[in-house]
Design a protein around this motif. Sequence first.
Motif, PDB file in Angstrom:
ATOM      1  N   ASP A 129       0.859  -1.176   0.000  1.00 30.96           N
ATOM      2  CA  ASP A 129       0.000   0.000   0.000  1.00 30.96           C
ATOM      3  C   ASP A 129       0.902   1.236   0.000  1.00 30.96           C
ATOM      4  OD1 ASP A 129      -2.170  -1.733   0.261  1.00 30.96           O
ATOM      5  OD2 ASP A 129      -2.054  -1.672   2.452  1.00 30.96           O
ATOM      6  N   ALA A 130       0.691   2.119  -0.969  1.00 29.97           N
ATOM      7  CA  ALA A 130       1.616   3.237  -1.127  1.00 29.97           C
ATOM      8  C   ALA A 130       0.917   4.595  -1.061  1.00 29.97           C
ATOM      9  CB  ALA A 130       2.349   3.110  -2.459  1.00 29.97           C
ATOM     10  N   VAL A 159       2.273  -9.402  -6.104  1.00 27.75           N
ATOM     11  CA  VAL A 159       2.140  -8.213  -5.266  1.00 27.75           C
ATOM     12  C   VAL A 159       0.834  -7.507  -5.619  1.00 27.75           C
ATOM     13  CG1 VAL A 159       2.981  -5.846  -4.928  1.00 27.75           C
ATOM     14  CG2 VAL A 159       4.573  -7.762  -4.783  1.00 27.75           C
ATOM     15  N   ILE A 160       0.038  -7.217  -4.590  1.00 31.14           N
ATOM     16  CA  ILE A 160      -1.155  -6.405  -4.772  1.00 31.14           C
ATOM     17  C   ILE A 160      -0.760  -4.982  -4.400  1.00 31.14           C
ATOM     18  CG2 ILE A 160      -3.492  -5.921  -3.967  1.00 31.14           C
ATOM     19  CD1 ILE A 160      -2.094  -9.418  -3.646  1.00 31.14           C
ATOM     20  N   TYR A 161      -0.704  -4.109  -5.402  1.00 32.95           N
ATOM     21  CA  TYR A 161      -0.210  -2.746  -5.186  1.00 32.95           C
ATOM     22  C   TYR A 161      -1.384  -1.773  -5.186  1.00 32.95           C
ATOM     23  CZ  TYR A 161       2.800   1.374  -5.635  1.00 32.95           C
ATOM     24  OH  TYR A 161       3.450   2.590  -5.432  1.00 32.95           O
ATOM     25  N   THR A 162      -1.537  -1.056  -4.080  1.00 30.27           N
ATOM     26  CA  THR A 162      -2.629  -0.098  -3.927  1.00 30.27           C
ATOM     27  C   THR A 162      -2.085   1.314  -3.754  1.00 30.27           C
ATOM     28  OG1 THR A 162      -3.973  -1.776  -2.812  1.00 30.27           O
ATOM     29  CG2 THR A 162      -4.656   0.512  -2.574  1.00 30.27           C
ATOM     30  N   ASP A 163      -2.560   2.214  -4.615  1.00 26.95           N
ATOM     31  CA  ASP A 163      -2.257   3.632  -4.456  1.00 26.95           C
ATOM     32  C   ASP A 163      -3.342   4.208  -3.539  1.00 26.95           C
ATOM     33  OD1 ASP A 163      -2.145   6.429  -4.666  1.00 26.95           O
ATOM     34  OD2 ASP A 163      -1.287   6.336  -6.670  1.00 26.95           O
ATOM     35  N   GLY A 190     -10.538   7.266 -10.945  1.00 19.58           N
ATOM     36  CA  GLY A 190      -9.522   6.639 -11.789  1.00 19.58           C
ATOM     37  C   GLY A 190      -8.320   6.194 -10.990  1.00 19.58           C
ATOM     38  N   THR A 191      -7.549   5.297 -11.577  1.00 21.92           N
ATOM     39  CA  THR A 191      -6.396   4.738 -10.892  1.00 21.92           C
ATOM     40  C   THR A 191      -5.098   5.369 -11.388  1.00 21.92           C
ATOM     41  OG1 THR A 191      -5.441   2.643 -10.139  1.00 21.92           O
ATOM     42  CG2 THR A 191      -5.964   2.807 -12.490  1.00 21.92           C
ATOM     43  N   ASN A 192      -3.988   4.983 -10.793  1.00 17.90           N
ATOM     44  CA  ASN A 192      -2.675   5.536 -11.129  1.00 17.90           C
ATOM     45  C   ASN A 192      -2.011   4.662 -12.195  1.00 17.90           C
ATOM     46  OD1 ASN A 192      -0.051   6.496 -11.228  1.00 17.90           O
ATOM     47  ND2 ASN A 192       0.199   6.628  -9.014  1.00 17.90           N
ATOM     48  N   LEU A 193      -2.344   4.888 -13.438  1.00 17.88           N
ATOM     49  CA  LEU A 193      -1.828   4.061 -14.521  1.00 17.88           C
ATOM     50  C   LEU A 193      -0.311   4.182 -14.671  1.00 17.88           C
ATOM     51  CD1 LEU A 193      -4.583   4.646 -17.224  1.00 17.88           C
ATOM     52  CD2 LEU A 193      -4.230   2.587 -15.844  1.00 17.88           C
ATOM     53  N   VAL A 218      -0.920  -7.036  -9.209  1.00 13.13           N
ATOM     54  CA  VAL A 218      -2.362  -6.863  -9.188  1.00 13.13           C
ATOM     55  C   VAL A 218      -2.632  -5.405  -8.829  1.00 13.13           C
ATOM     56  CG1 VAL A 218      -4.535  -7.532  -8.107  1.00 13.13           C
ATOM     57  CG2 VAL A 218      -2.770  -9.257  -8.527  1.00 13.13           C
ATOM     58  N   ALA A 219      -3.312  -4.710  -9.718  1.00 14.13           N
ATOM     59  CA  ALA A 219      -3.602  -3.289  -9.513  1.00 14.13           C
ATOM     60  C   ALA A 219      -4.809  -3.112  -8.604  1.00 14.13           C
ATOM     61  CB  ALA A 219      -3.851  -2.615 -10.859  1.00 14.13           C
TER      62      ALA A 219
END
Length: 203
Positions: free
Chosen positions: A93-94, A127-131, A140-143, A158-159
Amino acid sequence: LEFMKDGATNLHMVDLDGAKDGLPVNFDAIKEAAKIDGLFIEVGGGIRNMQRIEDYLSLGVNRVILGTAAIRNYPFVEEAVKEFGNAVAVGVDAKNGFVAVSGWQETTNVNSVEFCKRLCGTGVSTVIYTDISKDGMLSGTNLEIYKELSEISGLDIVASGGITFAHELKTLNEMGIYGAIVGKAVYEGKLSLKEALAAGGAL
């Protein structure tokens, strides 16, 4: 079961209470979900020792996600991967490019991308990476960060966080991102599960 009717085969569950307390607060709910046939279930939140991993896997959970423990006790990650292999993933988680822990309550000085590279070198395959800044915002997500992460060879990303539109799922898929987690956008009717699955095969 409603998700499965729409074609979903994967379920991502997080014990948010457990993430804060380091305890399996929602263990019973997870136990019930694990009884559903034909559903790949991954669980995160408060998993900080080998016994907890064994407890979840014994229920029929397919994959556990280590979060805070991966930062606080890195040897634990190494031990878990050695023992359980692909049944262990790490949730990164970032916030502003740095890893956050304890249910997002604390941000460390650990660079999130470099940490993903380190995990890959340890043998972590997923890795499940969460912004965090995008999560739940329905904007929207951090493409850009996923493009950077997609270049880490040997690591399935995994986004997660803020995915709202079908075109984002298509873009993530084209990047080579392994999977995506869609939550609030589906619950609030911004994106149908069927549409999400057609666009990119979301978890």
